[in-house]
Enzyme design. Structure first.
Site, PDB file in Angstrom:
ATOM      1  N   HIS A 155      40.823  37.437  37.614  1.00 26.02           N
ATOM      2  CA  HIS A 155      41.404  38.704  38.069  1.00 26.02           C
ATOM      3  C   HIS A 155      42.834  38.850  37.546  1.00 26.02           C
ATOM      4  CE1 HIS A 155      42.137  41.947  41.112  1.00 26.02           C
ATOM      5  NE2 HIS A 155      43.384  41.515  40.952  1.00 26.02           N
ATOM      6  N   GLU A 156      43.634  37.805  37.704  1.00 27.34           N
ATOM      7  CA  GLU A 156      45.029  37.871  37.258  1.00 27.34           C
ATOM      8  C   GLU A 156      45.126  37.936  35.735  1.00 27.34           C
ATOM      9  OE1 GLU A 156      47.179  38.613  39.447  1.00 27.34           O
ATOM     10  OE2 GLU A 156      45.829  38.177  41.097  1.00 27.34           O
ATOM     11  N   HIS A 186      44.927  41.528  34.613  1.00 26.49           N
ATOM     12  CA  HIS A 186      46.247  42.170  34.675  1.00 26.49           C
ATOM     13  C   HIS A 186      47.082  41.760  33.463  1.00 26.49           C
ATOM     14  CE1 HIS A 186      45.988  43.837  38.715  1.00 26.49           C
ATOM     15  NE2 HIS A 186      45.679  42.667  39.240  1.00 26.49           N
TER      16      HIS A 186
END
Length: 157
Positions: free
Chosen positions: A67-68, A71
């Site tokens: 998920h990170e 980003h």
């Protein structure tokens, strides 16, 4: 798990799922409370909440890192890296990363046992439910600007 192992894992996952290198730092941040991790825009580092690894294991840790990394890579490419951006949502699906992480059991427990205070307007009887108490001498009804009164305080255990 040590920070050096975390760094290595993040670098590996970046190459496996994104075919791009991770060139910044991945570290544990013990001050994170309600989130599994965060991507820092200014330094491009990724911070991970170690409690998630300790309580949920490596699968949850891998999901948070993916998920990170979404980003991270989108931000560096100048694309939409925020949760609401279509680019971000599309990349999450491609790498099978969750949009949100599971809540920690201790946080969920704290949220459930909180109190609820019920206020009402004297004029129009509009009801307001709040978790925190408000100063009724400073605030008025948002509907009719009438005076508020405290009805009752509920505590759920």
């Amino acid at each position: 798990m040590k920070e050096s192992e975390l760094q290595k894992l993040v670098e590996e996952l970046s190459l496996i799922y994104f075919n791009k290198p991770f060139r910044h730092r991945a570290l544990f941040n013990s001050r994170l409370r309600t989130t599994g991790g965060r991507y820092l825009l200014h330094t491009h580092n990724i911070e991970i909440n170690k409690k998630y690894y300790e309580q949920f294991g490596e699968k949850e840790l891998v999901d948070i890192i993916k998920h990170e990394l979404c980003h991270y890579h989108l931000h560096l490419e100048g694309k939409g890296y925020r949760h609401r951006d279509p680019d971000f949502r599309k990349l999450l699906k491609e790498v099978d990363a969750p949009r949100f992480c599971s809540p920690l059991p201790e946080y969920r427990k704290r949220r459930k046992s909180s109190k609820i205070i019920i206020y009402s307007c004297k004029s129009c009887n509009q009801v307001y439910k709040r978790r925190r108490s408000i100063n009724i001498s400073r605030y008025v009804c948002g509907k009719c600007r009438g005076k508020l009164i405290k009805i009752k305080e509920l505590t759920s255990e």
